[in-house]
Every structure is written in C-alpha cells, then in structure tokens.
Scaffold this motif. Sequence first.
Motif, PDB file in Angstrom:
ATOM      1  N   THR A  95      36.169 -16.102   1.661  1.00 46.38           N
ATOM      2  CA  THR A  95      35.171 -17.172   1.726  1.00 46.38           C
ATOM      3  C   THR A  95      34.432 -17.268   0.396  1.00 46.38           C
ATOM      4  O   THR A  95      34.425 -16.316  -0.405  1.00 46.38           O
ATOM      5  N   MET A  96      33.781 -18.402   0.173  1.00 51.13           N
ATOM      6  CA  MET A  96      32.996 -18.570  -1.042  1.00 51.13           C
ATOM      7  C   MET A  96      31.818 -17.596  -1.071  1.00 51.13           C
ATOM      8  O   MET A  96      31.408 -17.129  -2.135  1.00 51.13           O
ATOM      9  N   THR A 138      28.827 -26.276  -1.856  1.00 51.26           N
ATOM     10  CA  THR A 138      27.374 -26.157  -2.022  1.00 51.26           C
ATOM     11  C   THR A 138      26.966 -24.820  -2.639  1.00 51.26           C
ATOM     12  O   THR A 138      25.837 -24.675  -3.100  1.00 51.26           O
ATOM     13  N   LEU A 139      27.882 -23.852  -2.642  1.00 57.55           N
ATOM     14  CA  LEU A 139      27.570 -22.541  -3.214  1.00 57.55           C
ATOM     15  C   LEU A 139      28.078 -22.391  -4.643  1.00 57.55           C
ATOM     16  O   LEU A 139      28.016 -21.296  -5.210  1.00 57.55           O
ATOM     17  N   MET A 140      28.581 -23.470  -5.230  1.00 62.91           N
ATOM     18  CA  MET A 140      29.142 -23.367  -6.578  1.00 62.91           C
ATOM     19  C   MET A 140      28.143 -22.803  -7.576  1.00 62.91           C
ATOM     20  O   MET A 140      28.471 -21.912  -8.368  1.00 62.91           O
ATOM     21  N   SER A 141      26.908 -23.290  -7.553  1.00 58.71           N
ATOM     22  CA  SER A 141      25.920 -22.821  -8.526  1.00 58.71           C
ATOM     23  C   SER A 141      25.542 -21.368  -8.284  1.00 58.71           C
ATOM     24  O   SER A 141      25.110 -20.666  -9.205  1.00 58.71           O
ATOM     25  N   GLY A 171      24.236 -30.681  -7.274  1.00 56.07           N
ATOM     26  CA  GLY A 171      25.650 -30.405  -7.340  1.00 56.07           C
ATOM     27  C   GLY A 171      26.367 -30.735  -6.051  1.00 56.07           C
ATOM     28  O   GLY A 171      26.294 -30.016  -5.067  1.00 56.07           O
ATOM     29  N   ARG A 172      27.090 -31.820  -6.025  1.00 56.25           N
ATOM     30  CA  ARG A 172      27.916 -32.202  -4.892  1.00 56.25           C
ATOM     31  C   ARG A 172      29.288 -32.535  -5.411  1.00 56.25           C
ATOM     32  O   ARG A 172      29.418 -33.288  -6.379  1.00 56.25           O
ATOM     33  N   ARG A 173      30.259 -31.995  -4.830  1.00 59.32           N
ATOM     34  CA  ARG A 173      31.613 -32.227  -5.313  1.00 59.32           C
ATOM     35  C   ARG A 173      32.010 -33.684  -5.115  1.00 59.32           C
ATOM     36  O   ARG A 173      31.886 -34.226  -4.016  1.00 59.32           O
ATOM     37  N   VAL A 202      38.379 -21.777 -13.278  1.00 59.87           N
ATOM     38  CA  VAL A 202      39.033 -21.538 -11.989  1.00 59.87           C
ATOM     39  C   VAL A 202      38.196 -21.990 -10.803  1.00 59.87           C
ATOM     40  O   VAL A 202      38.715 -22.105  -9.688  1.00 59.87           O
ATOM     41  N   LEU A 203      36.895 -22.253 -11.013  1.00 60.17           N
ATOM     42  CA  LEU A 203      36.022 -22.570  -9.885  1.00 60.17           C
ATOM     43  C   LEU A 203      36.490 -23.769  -9.058  1.00 60.17           C
ATOM     44  O   LEU A 203      36.436 -23.729  -7.815  1.00 60.17           O
ATOM     45  N   PRO A 204      36.967 -24.862  -9.680  1.00 59.35           N
ATOM     46  CA  PRO A 204      37.482 -25.961  -8.852  1.00 59.35           C
ATOM     47  C   PRO A 204      38.626 -25.527  -7.938  1.00 59.35           C
ATOM     48  O   PRO A 204      38.711 -25.968  -6.783  1.00 59.35           O
ATOM     49  N   SER A 205      39.505 -24.657  -8.422  1.00 61.44           N
ATOM     50  CA  SER A 205      40.608 -24.167  -7.593  1.00 61.44           C
ATOM     51  C   SER A 205      40.088 -23.289  -6.463  1.00 61.44           C
ATOM     52  O   SER A 205      40.614 -23.312  -5.343  1.00 61.44           O
ATOM     53  N   VAL A 206      39.042 -22.514  -6.742  1.00 59.42           N
ATOM     54  CA  VAL A 206      38.446 -21.679  -5.698  1.00 59.42           C
ATOM     55  C   VAL A 206      37.864 -22.550  -4.599  1.00 59.42           C
ATOM     56  O   VAL A 206      38.057 -22.281  -3.402  1.00 59.42           O
ATOM     57  N   VAL A 207      37.169 -23.616  -4.986  1.00 61.35           N
ATOM     58  CA  VAL A 207      36.576 -24.517  -3.999  1.00 61.35           C
ATOM     59  C   VAL A 207      37.660 -25.230  -3.196  1.00 61.35           C
ATOM     60  O   VAL A 207      37.549 -25.407  -1.980  1.00 61.35           O
ATOM     61  N   ASP A 208      38.740 -25.643  -3.852  1.00 58.86           N
ATOM     62  CA  ASP A 208      39.860 -26.264  -3.138  1.00 58.86           C
ATOM     63  C   ASP A 208      40.422 -25.344  -2.070  1.00 58.86           C
ATOM     64  O   ASP A 208      40.781 -25.780  -0.968  1.00 58.86           O
TER      65      ASP A 208
END
Length: 423
Positions: free
Chosen positions: A106-107, A54-57, A419-421, A42-48
Amino acid sequence: MSEETVETGWSALLRPAWLPAVSVLVGGVLLHSMNVLMLATVLPSVVDNLGGATLMSWTSSAFLASSIVAATCTGYLTSILGARTVFCAGAAIFGLGALTCALAPTMGQVVAGRFVQGFGGGLLTAMAYVLVRSTFPENLWARGFALLSGAWSMSIVVGPLVGGLFARYGVWRGAFFGVTAMGVILVVVALRALPLSATSGASARVPGVRVLLICAAIAAMSLMAIVPGVPVKLLLLAGTIAALVVTLRIDRRAPQPLLPTDAFALGSLTGVGLWLCLLVAIAYSPLQIFVAIFLQSLHGLDPLEAGYMVAGASFGWTGMSLVVAGTPEQRSDRWLIAGPCMMALGLLGVALLMPIEPAPIVFPAIALVGAGIGACWAFLAQRVMSGARPGEENLAASSVATVQQTGFALGAALSGLAGRRPA
C-alpha cells in the motif's frame, strides 16, 4: 610542481590509500541525494500500482521530517557509538527503508519506508562531513568537502536514470531493491575503509521536545491534504503554526539551541535570512513531487523522460550557482532579489505551460525555478552567517541546513493540499 602543491592537491586526496574512504563518503551522500529525483521518477508508477494519490506529498514530507530528526541526533549518537558506526548504521537504516518501500502493498507502507529512509539518509550526510575531518589531514578538508558537494550534482544524472529505467519497464520495485543493495555494499565497504573513531562518552542530549514539535507541525500540514472539511483544515493549519512558534520559543531558551537566538527575527540580518531560506525552500519543494506525474499523465512521457525534465530544476540550480559564484559582495544584493523573482516567474511558467503541447516547452520554466534558488542561495547562507551574534557563528551555519530541510518538508506537505492526480 612543488611538494606542498602535491600534498594539498587532488592527487593527494585521491591516492590509493585514501580512495576507498573517499568513495564511501561520496557514495553515502550520493545514495541520499539521488533518491529525491529517483522518487520523483518512479512515484507515478507507484501510484498507478498501489493507488493513494492523496499521500503523494507524504513520501517527501515523511522523508524530510525524519532527516531533520536524524540531524538533531547525530551529536548524541556519535558521542556514544563513534562516527564510523553511526555512518554504517545510517547506510543500513537507509537500505532497510528502501526494502520496506520495495515490498510495500500500500502507499501507506511506502510512506513508512520513506520515513525510515529519511532517518538513515540524515545520518549518512551528517556523518560524511564529520568523517572528512577525522579521516583526512586538515590541508585536504576543503577538497573533501568539495567532493561531497559534487555528489549532489551527480545525483541529477543518477537519480532519474535509476528510477526511470526501472519504471520504464514496469518494475518500479526494482529501483528500491537496487537502493537496498547499494546500502548493504556501502556498509561492508565502510567497515573496512573508514577509521574506527573513539567515542567521547559526552552527555550530549537529543532535543526531543523540539524535534517532536517540528514533526507534529509537518504531520499536521500533511493531514490537511486528506481530511475533509475546511474547518478541520484550518484547525490543522493553526496547529502547525502554533507548533512551530512554540518550538522557536523553547529553542531560544535551551542551553543547546538548534537555531540562533535571533532566528526569524525581522530586525536581524540572520533572522531575515532564515525567513528567506525557509520560504525559498517551501516554494521549490512541490516541483519535484508533482511535475513528473503531470508530465506523464498530461503528455504521455515515459518515466525516464519525465525524470530528466524534472531534473532541469537541479541543472538550473547547479548552473546558476556556478555563474554567480564570483559575484563581488557589494553586488550580491541584486541576486537576493533576482533569485526569488526568477523562481516566481518559473513557477508561473510551469502552471501556464504544463497543459500545452509539446511537453518540452515547459522545460525552460522548470529550469528557471532551479536557477532562481541557485542565484540567491549562497548569498542567503552568507547573510545568515555574517549576521550571527558573537559566539553563534557555527550555530548560524548549521541552521541553514536545518531550516532548508524544514522548508522542503513543509513545502511538500503544503503542496499536498492542491495535489490531485490529473484524470
């Protein structure tokens, strides 16, 4: 079939009187383990939706750091509250963290929710093993532990399925609401199914300074992903190394150490084994954070498809573990060398094959990374325990999980540097 066989077989453990307790303990471990792959899905959907690439990790490093804190506190909490109460508290805290993620605007709040989840998950998994010992007779402990280990394999299927279905239909928050509901159900059933354990009143102590230093090291490495300028990044890296070195020095002098006294010593079998455990965990961690978003961004896979592609590493880990399980001890050295080599080849394959169509071409490389850690992990743990100094056998055994979690957290933080989208 003899009476003794019946009493020690699966039918004894799964009889109706104990089935609710078995379901609760397996459910607790599954709730914790499935969330790793669910988040990757689900993380890609959260970022979208929320931004904050930049906070994914951080979503993984915060979760793992908090799990480490929980693991160091379980003895203290159990002595005061009792095992059943701590287990139920873990499920409730895990559900609260999931609810925080579900409502996040927010993330940053997602990261906070994951930190809360990590603490609850750490309590759940630690107390599940404690409760096997206090709930079932000794002749059924081995089968009880086997069921808990099986829950990690079940998470390979459940995690991507839960996350992928919600993300596919554009309601990623629903996955976290679902986890919240599971946590509530687990608390209710656990209160009825598990025995009420007495408190010991022992004066166990939480290793607060060491826990804070470990968390500070993970936080410093995580900050390297978002701060500008090479000098600041190098300063944070130096701080990370310093915090871990100081933690190790304090631990070696502590009356209740977290690690063996020869942990990470290059002249010791246990020390070298823990180094390998740490490095293997660091290398494995980034795979589950970024591969799903790469597959969706570069190849247009939907969340469910990407989730099961990432789960290939877990399939590889489980499958290879079964393949090498019967290897004679005198030949296990080969797997200690082959495992890291397989991981290196797999990671290289992921890097080279990820941009190439069709997307499934990268699946064997993903599976090879997992197979590499599956090939060597059991033998690493065996070396750590067999090389333990007299009186430190149990400490060496528990240190494998502590170092593994720390390595996963550091790997998640370190991967955030690159990690950069993708556009």
